[in-house]
Enzyme design. Structure first.
Site, short mmCIF file in Angstrom:
data_model
loop_
_atom_site.label_atom_id
_atom_site.label_comp_id
_atom_site.label_asym_id
_atom_site.label_seq_id
_atom_site.Cartn_x
_atom_site.Cartn_y
_atom_site.Cartn_z
N TYR A 92 -6.87 6.52 3.69
CA TYR A 92 -6.99 5.43 2.72
C TYR A 92 -6.18 4.22 3.16
O TYR A 92 -6.68 3.08 3.17
CB TYR A 92 -6.55 5.86 1.32
N CYS A 95 -16.86 -0.14 -21.38
CA CYS A 95 -18.24 -0.40 -20.94
C CYS A 95 -18.82 -1.67 -21.55
O CYS A 95 -19.71 -2.29 -20.96
CB CYS A 95 -19.11 0.81 -21.28
N CYS A 129 -13.45 0.27 -15.80
CA CYS A 129 -14.08 1.60 -15.72
C CYS A 129 -12.98 2.66 -15.56
O CYS A 129 -12.94 3.42 -14.59
CB CYS A 129 -15.05 1.63 -14.54
N ASP A 179 -10.24 4.82 -3.18
CA ASP A 179 -9.15 5.46 -3.92
C ASP A 179 -9.73 6.14 -5.15
O ASP A 179 -10.96 6.21 -5.33
CB ASP A 179 -8.06 4.45 -4.29
N CYS A 219 -26.02 0.76 -14.55
CA CYS A 219 -25.08 1.87 -14.39
C CYS A 219 -25.78 3.15 -14.81
O CYS A 219 -26.24 3.27 -15.96
CB CYS A 219 -23.82 1.66 -15.24
N GLU A 265 0.82 -1.21 0.00
CA GLU A 265 0.00 0.00 0.00
C GLU A 265 0.87 1.27 0.00
O GLU A 265 0.54 2.24 -0.68
CB GLU A 265 -0.95 0.00 1.20
N CYS A 282 -18.15 -4.46 -19.11
CA CYS A 282 -18.45 -4.22 -17.70
C CYS A 282 -19.39 -5.31 -17.18
O CYS A 282 -20.39 -5.63 -17.83
CB CYS A 282 -19.09 -2.85 -17.51
#
Length: 293
Positions: free
Chosen positions: A120, A199, A192, A138, A207, A37, A202
Protein backbone atom coordinates in the site's frame (compact mmCIF):
# COMPACT_ATOMS: atom_id res chain seq x y z
CA UNK A 1 -17.10 -7.54 -12.86
CA UNK A 2 -16.48 -3.82 -13.28
CA UNK A 3 -18.72 -0.81 -13.54
CA UNK A 4 -18.34 2.23 -15.73
CA UNK A 5 -18.70 5.40 -13.69
CA UNK A 6 -18.59 9.04 -14.62
CA UNK A 7 -15.18 10.14 -13.44
CA UNK A 8 -16.18 13.79 -13.45
CA UNK A 9 -18.80 13.13 -10.75
CA UNK A 10 -16.20 12.02 -8.26
CA UNK A 11 -13.52 14.49 -9.35
CA UNK A 12 -15.89 17.47 -9.17
CA UNK A 13 -17.07 16.38 -5.73
CA UNK A 14 -13.48 15.98 -4.52
CA UNK A 15 -12.56 19.43 -5.79
CA UNK A 16 -15.45 20.90 -3.78
CA UNK A 17 -15.38 18.73 -0.67
CA UNK A 18 -11.89 17.39 0.02
CA UNK A 19 -10.42 17.97 3.45
CA UNK A 20 -7.61 20.52 3.64
CA UNK A 21 -4.92 18.10 4.80
CA UNK A 22 -1.39 19.56 4.96
CA UNK A 23 0.30 16.66 3.16
CA UNK A 24 -1.93 17.38 0.14
CA UNK A 25 -0.55 20.88 -0.37
CA UNK A 26 1.37 21.41 -3.64
CA UNK A 27 4.64 22.41 -1.94
CA UNK A 28 4.89 19.18 0.06
CA UNK A 29 7.79 16.92 -0.95
CA UNK A 30 7.67 13.17 -1.64
CA UNK A 31 9.54 12.55 1.64
CA UNK A 32 6.95 14.53 3.59
CA UNK A 33 4.19 12.55 1.90
CA UNK A 34 6.01 9.36 2.86
CA UNK A 35 6.11 10.53 6.50
CA UNK A 36 2.35 11.08 6.40
CA UNK A 37 1.76 7.60 4.98
CA UNK A 38 3.79 5.99 7.77
CA UNK A 39 1.92 7.99 10.40
CA UNK A 40 -1.56 7.42 8.96
CA UNK A 41 -1.36 3.63 9.15
CA UNK A 42 -4.14 2.63 11.58
CA UNK A 43 -4.16 6.15 13.05
CA UNK A 44 -6.83 8.89 12.59
CA UNK A 45 -6.02 12.06 10.69
CA UNK A 46 -6.83 14.21 13.73
CA UNK A 47 -4.02 12.61 15.74
CA UNK A 48 -1.53 12.60 12.89
CA UNK A 49 -1.80 16.21 11.69
CA UNK A 50 -0.18 18.09 14.62
CA UNK A 51 2.64 15.54 14.99
CA UNK A 52 3.25 15.52 11.24
CA UNK A 53 3.53 19.33 11.20
CA UNK A 54 6.05 19.33 14.07
CA UNK A 55 8.00 16.47 12.46
CA UNK A 56 8.28 18.18 9.07
CA UNK A 57 9.38 21.43 10.67
CA UNK A 58 12.11 19.59 12.58
CA UNK A 59 13.17 16.99 10.00
CA UNK A 60 12.09 18.14 6.51
CA UNK A 61 14.31 15.69 4.59
CA UNK A 62 15.39 12.05 4.81
CA UNK A 63 18.95 13.09 5.73
CA UNK A 64 17.70 15.30 8.56
CA UNK A 65 15.64 12.41 9.89
CA UNK A 66 18.52 9.97 9.48
CA UNK A 67 20.81 12.26 11.50
CA UNK A 68 18.46 12.12 14.48
CA UNK A 69 18.94 9.47 17.12
CA UNK A 70 16.39 6.64 17.27
CA UNK A 71 15.38 7.79 20.76
CA UNK A 72 14.62 11.28 19.41
CA UNK A 73 12.47 9.70 16.72
CA UNK A 74 10.44 7.60 19.17
CA UNK A 75 10.07 10.59 21.49
CA UNK A 76 8.76 12.76 18.63
CA UNK A 77 6.37 9.98 17.55
CA UNK A 78 4.49 10.65 20.76
CA UNK A 79 1.04 9.07 21.09
CA UNK A 80 0.63 7.93 17.49
CA UNK A 81 0.85 4.29 18.54
CA UNK A 82 2.62 1.35 16.90
CA UNK A 83 6.05 2.93 17.62
CA UNK A 84 7.81 0.34 15.48
CA UNK A 85 6.60 2.49 12.59
CA UNK A 86 8.82 5.30 13.91
CA UNK A 87 11.82 2.99 13.99
CA UNK A 88 11.10 1.78 10.44
CA UNK A 89 10.68 5.38 9.23
CA UNK A 90 14.07 6.24 10.68
CA UNK A 91 15.64 3.20 9.01
CA UNK A 92 13.96 4.18 5.76
CA UNK A 93 15.38 7.71 6.02
CA UNK A 94 18.88 6.29 6.50
CA UNK A 95 18.60 4.16 3.35
CA UNK A 96 17.15 7.00 1.24
CA UNK A 97 19.82 9.46 2.40
CA UNK A 98 22.64 6.96 1.88
CA UNK A 99 21.58 5.07 -1.25
CA UNK A 100 19.17 7.35 -3.14
CA UNK A 101 20.71 10.81 -2.94
CA UNK A 102 18.24 11.97 -0.29
CA UNK A 103 15.38 11.56 -2.78
CA UNK A 104 12.45 9.19 -2.27
CA UNK A 105 12.39 6.69 -5.18
CA UNK A 106 9.47 6.96 -7.60
CA UNK A 107 9.40 3.30 -8.69
CA UNK A 108 7.05 0.95 -6.84
CA UNK A 109 9.46 -1.99 -6.96
CA UNK A 110 12.31 0.11 -5.58
CA UNK A 111 10.04 1.56 -2.89
CA UNK A 112 9.16 -1.97 -1.80
CA UNK A 113 12.82 -2.59 -0.94
CA UNK A 114 12.81 0.17 1.69
CA UNK A 115 12.37 -0.63 5.41
CA UNK A 116 8.76 -0.50 6.53
CA UNK A 117 7.35 0.08 3.02
CA UNK A 118 4.70 -2.42 2.00
CA UNK A 119 2.43 -2.73 -1.00
CA UNK A 120 0.00 0.00 0.00
CA UNK A 121 2.65 2.53 1.05
CA UNK A 122 4.74 2.01 -2.09
CA UNK A 123 1.75 2.60 -4.36
CA UNK A 124 0.50 5.54 -2.31
CA UNK A 125 3.86 7.30 -2.66
CA UNK A 126 4.07 6.59 -6.39
CA UNK A 127 0.54 7.92 -6.81
CA UNK A 128 0.34 10.89 -4.45
CA UNK A 129 3.97 12.05 -4.55
CA UNK A 130 4.73 11.31 -8.20
CA UNK A 131 1.24 11.40 -9.81
CA UNK A 132 1.53 7.91 -11.24
CA UNK A 133 -1.50 5.91 -12.36
CA UNK A 134 -1.23 2.97 -9.97
CA UNK A 135 -4.00 1.36 -7.91
CA UNK A 136 -3.91 2.52 -4.28
CA UNK A 137 -6.08 0.29 -2.10
CA UNK A 138 -6.74 0.89 1.58
CA UNK A 139 -9.69 -0.21 3.74
CA UNK A 140 -11.80 2.75 2.62
CA UNK A 141 -11.18 2.10 -1.07
CA UNK A 142 -11.94 -1.60 -0.72
CA UNK A 143 -15.27 -0.78 0.93
CA UNK A 144 -16.23 1.75 -1.78
CA UNK A 145 -15.40 -0.74 -4.53
CA UNK A 146 -17.33 -3.52 -2.78
CA UNK A 147 -20.46 -1.37 -2.71
CA UNK A 148 -20.07 0.45 -6.00
CA UNK A 149 -18.92 -2.45 -8.15
CA UNK A 150 -19.96 -5.65 -6.40
CA UNK A 151 -23.15 -4.53 -4.63
CA UNK A 152 -21.96 -5.75 -1.23
CA UNK A 153 -22.01 -3.97 2.12
CA UNK A 154 -18.35 -4.66 2.81
CA UNK A 155 -15.31 -5.99 1.04
CA UNK A 156 -14.64 -9.21 2.90
CA UNK A 157 -11.10 -10.61 3.09
CA UNK A 158 -8.44 -8.65 1.24
CA UNK A 159 -7.03 -9.98 -2.03
CA UNK A 160 -4.25 -7.89 -3.56
CA UNK A 161 -4.76 -9.33 -7.04
CA UNK A 162 -8.52 -8.77 -7.05
CA UNK A 163 -8.41 -5.42 -5.26
CA UNK A 164 -5.74 -3.93 -7.53
CA UNK A 165 -7.58 -5.18 -10.62
CA UNK A 166 -10.87 -3.66 -9.42
CA UNK A 167 -9.32 -0.25 -8.77
CA UNK A 168 -7.24 -0.28 -11.95
CA UNK A 169 -10.44 -0.83 -13.95
CA UNK A 170 -11.97 2.29 -12.39
CA UNK A 171 -9.04 4.67 -12.93
CA UNK A 172 -9.39 7.25 -15.71
CA UNK A 173 -6.93 6.83 -18.56
CA UNK A 174 -5.52 10.35 -18.34
CA UNK A 175 -3.54 12.63 -16.06
CA UNK A 176 -6.33 12.77 -13.47
CA UNK A 177 -5.78 9.17 -12.34
CA UNK A 178 -3.83 10.14 -9.21
CA UNK A 179 -6.47 12.70 -8.22
CA UNK A 180 -9.18 10.13 -8.82
CA UNK A 181 -7.37 7.74 -6.46
CA UNK A 182 -7.30 10.40 -3.74
CA UNK A 183 -10.98 11.13 -4.37
CA UNK A 184 -11.94 7.46 -4.09
CA UNK A 185 -10.12 7.24 -0.77
CA UNK A 186 -11.73 10.47 0.45
CA UNK A 187 -15.18 9.17 -0.47
CA UNK A 188 -14.65 6.10 1.68
CA UNK A 189 -13.28 8.11 4.59
CA UNK A 190 -16.00 10.77 4.71
CA UNK A 191 -19.14 9.57 2.87
CA UNK A 192 -19.14 5.83 2.16
CA UNK A 193 -18.17 5.01 5.73
CA UNK A 194 -18.35 1.58 7.35
CA UNK A 195 -21.10 2.08 9.93
CA UNK A 196 -23.15 5.09 8.82
CA UNK A 197 -22.71 5.72 5.07
CA UNK A 198 -24.11 9.05 3.91
CA UNK A 199 -25.69 7.75 0.73
CA UNK A 200 -27.92 10.82 0.45
CA UNK A 201 -24.91 13.01 -0.33
CA UNK A 202 -22.91 10.53 -2.39
CA UNK A 203 -21.74 12.20 -5.62
CA UNK A 204 -21.97 8.99 -7.66
CA UNK A 205 -25.20 8.43 -9.57
CA UNK A 206 -24.60 4.69 -10.02
CA UNK A 207 -24.01 2.27 -7.14
CA UNK A 208 -24.88 -1.42 -7.26
CA UNK A 209 -25.26 -1.65 -3.48
CA UNK A 210 -27.81 1.16 -3.52
CA UNK A 211 -29.58 -0.34 -6.54
CA UNK A 212 -29.82 -3.69 -4.71
CA UNK A 213 -31.56 -2.08 -1.74
CA UNK A 214 -28.53 -1.94 0.58
CA UNK A 215 -28.24 -5.67 1.39
CA UNK A 216 -26.47 -6.28 4.71
CA UNK A 217 -23.11 -7.95 5.02
CA UNK A 218 -23.23 -11.68 4.38
CA UNK A 219 -20.27 -12.38 6.66
CA UNK A 220 -19.84 -12.36 10.43
CA UNK A 221 -19.82 -8.98 12.11
CA UNK A 222 -16.34 -7.62 12.61
CA UNK A 223 -15.28 -7.37 16.22
CA UNK A 224 -14.14 -3.93 17.26
CA UNK A 225 -10.45 -3.76 18.10
CA UNK A 226 -9.79 -3.36 21.80
CA UNK A 227 -6.90 -1.47 23.34
CA UNK A 228 -7.52 -1.44 27.09
CA UNK A 229 -5.64 -4.21 28.83
CA UNK A 230 -3.66 -5.28 25.77
CA UNK A 231 0.10 -5.63 25.44
CA UNK A 232 -0.06 -2.56 23.20
CA UNK A 233 -1.42 -0.51 26.08
CA UNK A 234 1.28 -1.76 28.45
CA UNK A 235 4.00 -1.01 25.90
CA UNK A 236 2.57 2.49 25.54
CA UNK A 237 2.60 3.04 29.29
CA UNK A 238 6.23 1.96 29.53
CA UNK A 239 7.24 4.20 26.62
CA UNK A 240 5.40 7.13 28.25
CA UNK A 241 7.71 6.83 31.26
CA UNK A 242 10.82 6.77 29.08
CA UNK A 243 9.65 9.68 26.90
CA UNK A 244 8.90 11.68 30.05
CA UNK A 245 12.43 11.36 31.42
CA UNK A 246 15.60 12.82 29.96
CA UNK A 247 17.72 10.32 31.89
CA UNK A 248 17.51 6.51 32.07
CA UNK A 249 14.99 5.18 34.58
CA UNK A 250 15.10 2.31 37.04
CA UNK A 251 13.15 -0.91 36.73
CA UNK A 252 11.02 0.19 39.71
CA UNK A 253 9.95 3.32 37.82
CA UNK A 254 8.74 1.13 34.97
CA UNK A 255 7.17 -1.58 37.12
CA UNK A 256 4.83 0.80 38.88
CA UNK A 257 2.94 1.75 35.70
CA UNK A 258 1.36 -1.71 35.36
CA UNK A 259 0.75 -3.72 38.52
CA UNK A 260 -2.34 -5.69 37.54
CA UNK A 261 -0.41 -8.32 35.57
CA UNK A 262 3.32 -8.44 36.19
CA UNK A 263 3.88 -11.19 33.62
CA UNK A 264 2.23 -9.05 30.95
CA UNK A 265 4.31 -6.05 31.99
CA UNK A 266 7.53 -8.09 31.80
CA UNK A 267 6.50 -9.44 28.39
CA UNK A 268 5.81 -5.92 27.11
CA UNK A 269 9.18 -4.65 28.29
CA UNK A 270 10.99 -7.58 26.73
CA UNK A 271 9.22 -6.92 23.43
CA UNK A 272 10.28 -3.26 23.48
CA UNK A 273 13.88 -4.36 24.06
CA UNK A 274 13.63 -6.93 21.27
CA UNK A 275 12.17 -4.35 18.87
CA UNK A 276 15.10 -2.02 19.54
CA UNK A 277 12.86 0.73 20.88
CA UNK A 278 14.27 0.50 24.42
CA UNK A 279 17.82 -0.20 25.57
CA UNK A 280 19.31 -1.24 28.89
CA UNK A 281 22.20 0.71 30.37
CA UNK A 282 25.34 -0.81 31.83
CA UNK A 283 24.03 -0.15 35.35
CA UNK A 284 20.69 -1.89 34.70
CA UNK A 285 18.47 1.12 33.98
CA UNK A 286 16.33 1.63 30.87
CA UNK A 287 16.13 4.36 28.21
CA UNK A 288 14.91 4.94 24.69
CA UNK A 289 17.35 3.43 22.20
CA UNK A 290 20.25 5.73 21.53
CA UNK A 291 19.77 7.56 24.82
CA UNK A 292 21.20 4.90 27.14
CA UNK A 293 24.67 6.48 27.39
Amino acid sequence: MTLAITHSELLDWYDRSKRDLPWRHPDVTPWQIMVSEFMLQQTPVSRVEPIWRDWIARWPTPSATAAAGPGEIVRAWGKLGYPRRAKRLHECAVVIARDHGDVVPDDVEVLLTLPGVGSYTARAIACFAYQQSVPVVDTNVRRVVARLVHGKADSGPASATRDHADVSALLPEDATAHTFSAALMELGATVCTARTPKCGVCPLSVCRWREAGFPPSDGPARRAQTYAGTDRQVRGRLLDVLRGNDLPVTRDQLDIVWLRDTAQRDRALESLLADGLVAKTSDGRFALSGEEN
